[in-house]
Design a protein around this motif. Structure first.
Motif, PDB file in Angstrom:
ATOM      1  N   GLU A  48       1.041  -6.321 -47.119  1.00 16.21           N
ATOM      2  CA  GLU A  48       0.508  -5.837 -45.845  1.00 16.21           C
ATOM      3  C   GLU A  48      -0.227  -6.954 -45.100  1.00 16.21           C
ATOM      4  O   GLU A  48      -0.100  -7.085 -43.882  1.00 16.21           O
ATOM      5  CB  GLU A  48      -0.420  -4.635 -46.061  1.00 16.21           C
ATOM      6  CG  GLU A  48       0.311  -3.379 -46.478  1.00 16.21           C
ATOM      7  CD  GLU A  48       1.385  -2.937 -45.492  1.00 16.21           C
ATOM      8  OE1 GLU A  48       1.106  -2.907 -44.281  1.00 16.21           O
ATOM      9  OE2 GLU A  48       2.501  -2.626 -45.942  1.00 16.21           O
ATOM     10  N   ILE A  49      -0.963  -7.752 -45.829  1.00 18.95           N
ATOM     11  CA  ILE A  49      -1.677  -8.876 -45.216  1.00 18.95           C
ATOM     12  C   ILE A  49      -0.686  -9.893 -44.665  1.00 18.95           C
ATOM     13  O   ILE A  49      -0.829 -10.370 -43.536  1.00 18.95           O
ATOM     14  CB  ILE A  49      -2.641  -9.529 -46.230  1.00 18.95           C
ATOM     15  CG1 ILE A  49      -3.784  -8.576 -46.545  1.00 18.95           C
ATOM     16  CG2 ILE A  49      -3.163 -10.859 -45.712  1.00 18.95           C
ATOM     17  CD1 ILE A  49      -4.631  -8.983 -47.725  1.00 18.95           C
ATOM     18  N   LEU A  50       0.322 -10.221 -45.454  1.00 19.19           N
ATOM     19  CA  LEU A  50       1.320 -11.193 -44.998  1.00 19.19           C
ATOM     20  C   LEU A  50       2.098 -10.674 -43.794  1.00 19.19           C
ATOM     21  O   LEU A  50       2.405 -11.440 -42.875  1.00 19.19           O
ATOM     22  CB  LEU A  50       2.261 -11.561 -46.142  1.00 19.19           C
ATOM     23  CG  LEU A  50       1.608 -12.337 -47.290  1.00 19.19           C
ATOM     24  CD1 LEU A  50       2.603 -12.549 -48.424  1.00 19.19           C
ATOM     25  CD2 LEU A  50       1.045 -13.666 -46.810  1.00 19.19           C
ATOM     26  N   LYS A  51       2.388  -9.378 -43.777  1.00 22.34           N
ATOM     27  CA  LYS A  51       3.046  -8.778 -42.605  1.00 22.34           C
ATOM     28  C   LYS A  51       2.165  -8.911 -41.377  1.00 22.34           C
ATOM     29  O   LYS A  51       2.637  -9.255 -40.299  1.00 22.34           O
ATOM     30  CB  LYS A  51       3.341  -7.294 -42.851  1.00 22.34           C
ATOM     31  CG  LYS A  51       4.582  -7.021 -43.633  1.00 22.34           C
ATOM     32  CD  LYS A  51       4.861  -5.525 -43.573  1.00 22.34           C
ATOM     33  CE  LYS A  51       5.290  -4.989 -44.886  1.00 22.34           C
ATOM     34  NZ  LYS A  51       5.523  -3.541 -44.871  1.00 22.34           N
ATOM     35  N   MET A  65      -0.069  -5.885 -55.303  1.00 20.47           N
ATOM     36  CA  MET A  65       0.953  -6.618 -54.574  1.00 20.47           C
ATOM     37  C   MET A  65       1.197  -5.997 -53.203  1.00 20.47           C
ATOM     38  O   MET A  65       1.469  -6.702 -52.255  1.00 20.47           O
ATOM     39  CB  MET A  65       2.236  -6.650 -55.408  1.00 20.47           C
ATOM     40  CG  MET A  65       3.319  -7.512 -54.799  1.00 20.47           C
ATOM     41  SD  MET A  65       2.943  -9.254 -54.800  1.00 20.47           S
ATOM     42  CE  MET A  65       4.120  -9.831 -55.956  1.00 20.47           C
ATOM     43  N   ASP A  66       1.067  -4.661 -53.096  1.00 16.05           N
ATOM     44  CA  ASP A  66       1.279  -4.001 -51.808  1.00 16.05           C
ATOM     45  C   ASP A  66       0.288  -4.487 -50.760  1.00 16.05           C
ATOM     46  O   ASP A  66       0.652  -4.683 -49.605  1.00 16.05           O
ATOM     47  CB  ASP A  66       1.173  -2.482 -51.947  1.00 16.05           C
ATOM     48  CG  ASP A  66       2.352  -1.882 -52.703  1.00 16.05           C
ATOM     49  OD1 ASP A  66       3.390  -2.561 -52.808  1.00 16.05           O
ATOM     50  OD2 ASP A  66       2.226  -0.748 -53.179  1.00 16.05           O
ATOM     51  N   ALA A  67      -0.965  -4.681 -51.154  1.00 14.80           N
ATOM     52  CA  ALA A  67      -1.987  -5.160 -50.220  1.00 14.80           C
ATOM     53  C   ALA A  67      -1.642  -6.563 -49.730  1.00 14.80           C
ATOM     54  O   ALA A  67      -1.782  -6.861 -48.531  1.00 14.80           O
ATOM     55  CB  ALA A  67      -3.361  -5.154 -50.880  1.00 14.80           C
ATOM     56  N   LEU A  87      -5.461  -6.535 -37.946  1.00 16.60           N
ATOM     57  CA  LEU A  87      -6.095  -7.545 -38.795  1.00 16.60           C
ATOM     58  C   LEU A  87      -7.324  -6.987 -39.506  1.00 16.60           C
ATOM     59  O   LEU A  87      -7.588  -7.339 -40.662  1.00 16.60           O
ATOM     60  CB  LEU A  87      -6.468  -8.776 -37.959  1.00 16.60           C
ATOM     61  CG  LEU A  87      -5.285  -9.574 -37.417  1.00 16.60           C
ATOM     62  CD1 LEU A  87      -5.755 -10.624 -36.423  1.00 16.60           C
ATOM     63  CD2 LEU A  87      -4.489 -10.206 -38.548  1.00 16.60           C
ATOM     64  N   ARG A  88      -8.065  -6.110 -38.837  1.00 13.99           N
ATOM     65  CA  ARG A  88      -9.222  -5.467 -39.484  1.00 13.99           C
ATOM     66  C   ARG A  88      -8.758  -4.530 -40.586  1.00 13.99           C
ATOM     67  O   ARG A  88      -9.360  -4.467 -41.656  1.00 13.99           O
ATOM     68  CB  ARG A  88     -10.043  -4.673 -38.453  1.00 13.99           C
ATOM     69  CG  ARG A  88     -10.963  -5.504 -37.611  1.00 13.99           C
ATOM     70  CD  ARG A  88     -11.976  -4.659 -36.847  1.00 13.99           C
ATOM     71  NE  ARG A  88     -11.429  -3.439 -36.297  1.00 13.99           N
ATOM     72  CZ  ARG A  88     -11.044  -3.270 -35.029  1.00 13.99           C
ATOM     73  NH1 ARG A  88     -11.136  -4.250 -34.178  1.00 13.99           N
ATOM     74  NH2 ARG A  88     -10.572  -2.110 -34.626  1.00 13.99           N
ATOM     75  N   LYS A  89      -7.695  -3.797 -40.330  1.00 10.49           N
ATOM     76  CA  LYS A  89      -7.191  -2.816 -41.300  1.00 10.49           C
ATOM     77  C   LYS A  89      -6.826  -3.474 -42.632  1.00 10.49           C
ATOM     78  O   LYS A  89      -7.068  -2.902 -43.693  1.00 10.49           O
ATOM     79  CB  LYS A  89      -5.976  -2.092 -40.715  1.00 10.49           C
ATOM     80  CG  LYS A  89      -5.428  -1.001 -41.594  1.00 10.49           C
ATOM     81  CD  LYS A  89      -4.255  -0.311 -40.938  1.00 10.49           C
ATOM     82  CE  LYS A  89      -3.639   0.706 -41.871  1.00 10.49           C
ATOM     83  NZ  LYS A  89      -2.447   1.328 -41.302  1.00 10.49           N
ATOM     84  N   VAL A  90      -6.260  -4.682 -42.580  1.00  9.08           N
ATOM     85  CA  VAL A  90      -5.883  -5.370 -43.822  1.00  9.08           C
ATOM     86  C   VAL A  90      -7.019  -6.225 -44.377  1.00  9.08           C
ATOM     87  O   VAL A  90      -6.881  -6.848 -45.423  1.00  9.08           O
ATOM     88  CB  VAL A  90      -4.597  -6.221 -43.653  1.00  9.08           C
ATOM     89  CG1 VAL A  90      -3.416  -5.345 -43.310  1.00  9.08           C
ATOM     90  CG2 VAL A  90      -4.782  -7.348 -42.656  1.00  9.08           C
ATOM     91  N   GLY A  91      -8.146  -6.263 -43.676  1.00  7.31           N
ATOM     92  CA  GLY A  91      -9.322  -6.952 -44.184  1.00  7.31           C
ATOM     93  C   GLY A  91      -9.433  -8.421 -43.849  1.00  7.31           C
ATOM     94  O   GLY A  91     -10.284  -9.120 -44.395  1.00  7.31           O
TER      95      GLY A  91
END
Length: 92
Positions: free
Chosen positions: A6-9, A1-3, A51-55
């Motif tokens: 992070e993506i939504l942020k 859920m944390d990932a 954006l790269r960091k979260v994939g």
């Protein structure tokens, strides 16, 4: 859920959302994105780094430039997770 959070942020920023929208239509380098968005190349680079960091975004070196594209599989996984969460809430 944390990932997922992070993506939504990362996606919640208006400029990053615009970058994702542009990259869904075409692969662009930093310079082209900066022109489309009317912001500096360094600002684009900072947004792309997040954006790269979260994939969500991947870069591919082509000659002197790196062209970026959306990882559509990752975006699809995010959408599926949101639908899953939405379905769980309806069951309760």
């Amino acid at each position: 859920m944390d990932a997922l959070l992070e993506i939504l942020k990362a996606m919640s920023d208006e400029t990053r959302f615009k970058i994702i929208s542009l990259l869904l239509t075409h692969d662009y380098c930093v310079n082209a994105l900066a022109k489309h968005l009317d912001i500096s190349e360094s600002a684009v680079s900072q947004h792309l780094q997040i954006l790269r960091k979260v994939g969500l975004v991947k870069g591919e070196k082509r000659g002197y430039f790196t062209h970026y594209k959306v990882d559509r599989n990752m975006l699809k996984k995010v959408a599926e997770k949101i639908i899953e969460i939405s379905s769980m809430n309806k069951a309760n």
